[in-house]
Design a protein around this motif. Structure first.
Motif: not given
Length: 316
Positions: A172-174, A239-243, A248-250, A264-266
């Motif tokens: 689900f997170q994916g 943009k997509f991934v901020e950091g 946690r992935v922003k 959302i975890t790494v």
């Protein structure tokens, strides 16, 4: 007065009996295995041009006839139609037809349950109302998405983003990460559906949890005035991934249900990234070719999607 009371009692008795009869006749809700995702062991060989329906389920365009306006109150125009073989489809017109065709193919390639659809570059629909949408040769409609309505599949209720049987799982997170990757800003419950499939790939009945509207993709997310759909140049510039903060992935996301992206975890992001990385550039471009994008747009969309996949794979 006494007669009135007697009549009232008789009416109440008949009403109660009628209600009881209707209750007995009510059919129980279909049951089956709940499925959101199934491992795509053949991911490298999946045909993203024809998608989940393959070559065999394509609509017969020898004659397409209008049945009724599939009014939904959304952005697109939807007609229920019948093809030359008598199969029923929902034909979606306007700008959401192209991105949804590509989005479904990407989701299906990764193992998610999806609709079956095809993009038809030009088609005449006999008896269809006159519309202001883009036309093509012979007075047909341009870029129409045909979405299958198999006779044995029942469309049940919607499911909720905030609460469902798969909440918190990596699958689900994916899927949430994938929504950000495709810039799908229209994450509302009405766009989700449960399909009852009497005989799924596992052999038994299934309740498939799908995203039934993926048209608000491949543009840019944001507020009401800034977001877009089906704009490859907007998609490429966004943009997509901020950091990463802690574990946690922003993700750069602006749209409905932003709270879904807070945890959302790494590991979860890399999990979906690892599946995406197994798709070849040809498969990615096939998904966009199936949606009838121009060669330049196919190249831009493929390159941008590949770059976003690399961002997920290289998360630290």
């Amino acid at each position: 007065m006494g007669k009135r009371i007697i009549l009232a009692i008789v009416f109440l008795s008949l009403s109660t009996a009628g209600f009881a009869q209707k209750s007995k006749q009510a059919k129980p809700a279909p049951t089956g295995e709940r499925v959101l995702w199934r491992e795509p062991a053949d991911i490298e060989s999946r045909d993203l041009f024809n998608g989940p329906g393959g070559e065999s389920m394509k609509p017969d365009l020898s004659r397409v006839t209008f049945i009724k306006d599939q009014a939904g109150g959304g952005y697109s125009i939807n007609y229920r139609v019948r093809d030359g073989k008598g199969n029923i489809w929902v034909a979606k017109l306007r700008a959401e037809a192209q991105p949804e065709t590509a989005a479904v193919r990407l989701m299906w390639a990764l193992g998610y349950m999806t609709e079956i659809n095809y993009l038809v570059p030009c088609v005449r629909i006999e008896g269809a109302p006159t519309s202001s949408v883009k036309k093509c040769e012979g007075g047909g409609f341009a870029n129409v998405k045909f979405e299958a309505r198999p006779k044995d599949v029942k469309r049940l209720t919607s499911w909720q983003w905030a609460s469902n049987p798969f909440t918190g799982t990596k699958e689900f997170q994916g899927m949430i990460v994938l929504m950000s990757l495709m810039n799908n800003w229209d994450l509302k419950d009405d766009n989700n559906r449960i399909l009852f499939v009497p005989k799924g790939s596992g052999g038994g009945p299934e309740l498939q949890y799908i995203l039934s509207d993926l048209g608000a993709t491949f543009g840019k997310t944001g507020g009401f005035m800034s977001r877009s759909r089906n704009k490859p140049e907007d998609f490429a510039k966004s943009k997509f991934v901020e950091g990463v903060e802690g574990n946690r992935v922003k993700l750069s996301y602006g749209g409905k249900n932003t709270g879904l992206f807070a945890n959302i975890t790494v590991e979860q992001a890399k999990w979906i990234g690892s599946w995406l990385s197994r798709l070849s550039d040809k498969q990615l471009s096939d998904a966009f070719r199936a949606a009838n994008y121009t060669p330049d747009e196919v190249q831009l969309l493929t390159t941008t999607t590949r770059a976003r996949i690399s961002q997920l794979v290289n998360l630290r």
